[in-house]
Structures are given as structure tokens and as C-alpha cells.
Design a protein around this motif. Structure first.
Motif, short mmCIF file in Angstrom:
data_model
loop_
_atom_site.label_atom_id
_atom_site.label_comp_id
_atom_site.label_asym_id
_atom_site.label_seq_id
_atom_site.Cartn_x
_atom_site.Cartn_y
_atom_site.Cartn_z
N ILE A 1 0.84 -1.20 0.00
CA ILE A 1 0.00 0.00 0.00
C ILE A 1 0.87 1.25 0.00
CG2 ILE A 1 -1.63 1.35 1.38
CD1 ILE A 1 -2.88 -1.39 2.22
N GLU A 2 1.95 1.24 0.79
CA GLU A 2 2.85 2.39 0.82
C GLU A 2 3.52 2.61 -0.53
OE1 GLU A 2 5.26 1.34 4.20
OE2 GLU A 2 3.93 2.39 5.60
N GLU B 1 0.93 4.13 -2.74
CA GLU B 1 0.76 5.54 -2.39
C GLU B 1 1.87 6.39 -2.99
OE1 GLU B 1 -1.49 5.40 1.96
OE2 GLU B 1 0.67 5.19 1.89
N ALA C 1 1.33 9.32 -5.65
CA ALA C 1 1.80 10.68 -5.37
C ALA C 1 2.63 11.22 -6.54
CB ALA C 1 2.60 10.71 -4.08
#
Length: 137
Positions: free
Chosen positions: A90-91, A94, A98
Motif C-alpha cells: 500500500i505504501e 501511495e 503521489a
């Protein structure tokens, strides 16, 4: 409990419950004399876990590997490892999102910075040049 009651308690469609059963995520229900499926009470918890895990981004294969045969016998270390791996996934997503967002925002700024007296064709060439795209023919 019958599949209709299980569907009502979990908010899942009966077809989804049968699907999870066919994929081995939910124990095969016993059959009553009339042929109706009879699910144990822990089926509610198992289906809730499956739904929550899917919402968290786990695939059905990942869920199947993590679900114990008996709901009361979780493999703690494997579960924690899988959850930490999903957090890392998930990171990473993200971070990619971004970067994509920043790229799109800079593109919007570049397009919107068009001088008033510049026509769209010239502006398109200016934007493409700003993005490092050339139109060599």
C-alpha cells in the motif's frame, strides 16, 4: 443456518457465499435432508474476514493462504508477516500515486500557463516540448 440467513447477517449475496465456498475459502456446508445448505455459526466470522481482507487489498489466493482451517487457530507469525507485506504494498502504491498526481498537476500548470495571445496548436507544441516530447516528422 441457511444461506439466506447467512447472506442477511453478512450483507453478502448468496451467490458470493457459494462462490467463496467453491473456492475453498469457506468450509463446504452440510446439507439438510431437503438439500439446503446448513452453515455453522462461525461462517459469519469467516465471511466477514474475507470481506474485510478484500477491502484491504488482499487477493482471494492470499486470503485462502491465511485463513486457518479452524477460525480459532490463526498462525500468528504468518498473519503478521502478510499484513506487514500488504502495508508495504500500500505504501509503494501511495508513492506511485503521489508521483502520478504531481506529474498531472505540473501538466495542468503547464497547460494553464498559456499566454493569452497563443493559439491552441502552438500551446500544444509548447506543452509537449515542456514534457520532453518532440513532434519530429
Amino acid at each position: 443456518m441457511k444461506i439466506g440467513e447467512l447472506a442477511k447477517r453478512t450483507g453478502m449475496a448468496a451467490s458470493a457465499i457459494r462462490f467463496y465456498e467453491s473456492k475453498g475459502l469457506l468450509k463446504v456446508a452440510s446439507r439438510q435432508a431437503n438439500g439446503y445448505r446448513d452453515y455453522p455459526p462461525d461462517a459469519v466470522a469467516v465471511l466477514t474476514i474475507i470481506g474485510d481482507a478484500q477491502q484491504a487489498g488482499f487477493s482471494l489466493d492470499e486470503i485462502k493462504q491465511l485463513l486457518p482451517a479452524d477460525i480459532s487457530s490463526w498462525r500468528h507469525d504468518e498473519l503478521i508477516t502478510a499484513l506487514l507485506r500488504k502495508v508495504a504494498d500500500i505504501e509503494a502504491l501511495e508513492a506511485r500515486l503521489a508521483r502520478s498526481k504531481a506529474h498531472i498537476q505540473s501538466l495542468i500548470q503547464l497547460i494553464n500557463s498559456k499566454p493569452e495571445d497563443m493559439d491552441c496548436k502552438v500551446n500544444a507544441a509548447r506543452v509537449m516540448a515542456g514534457m520532453g516530447i518532440t513532434n519530429d516528422k
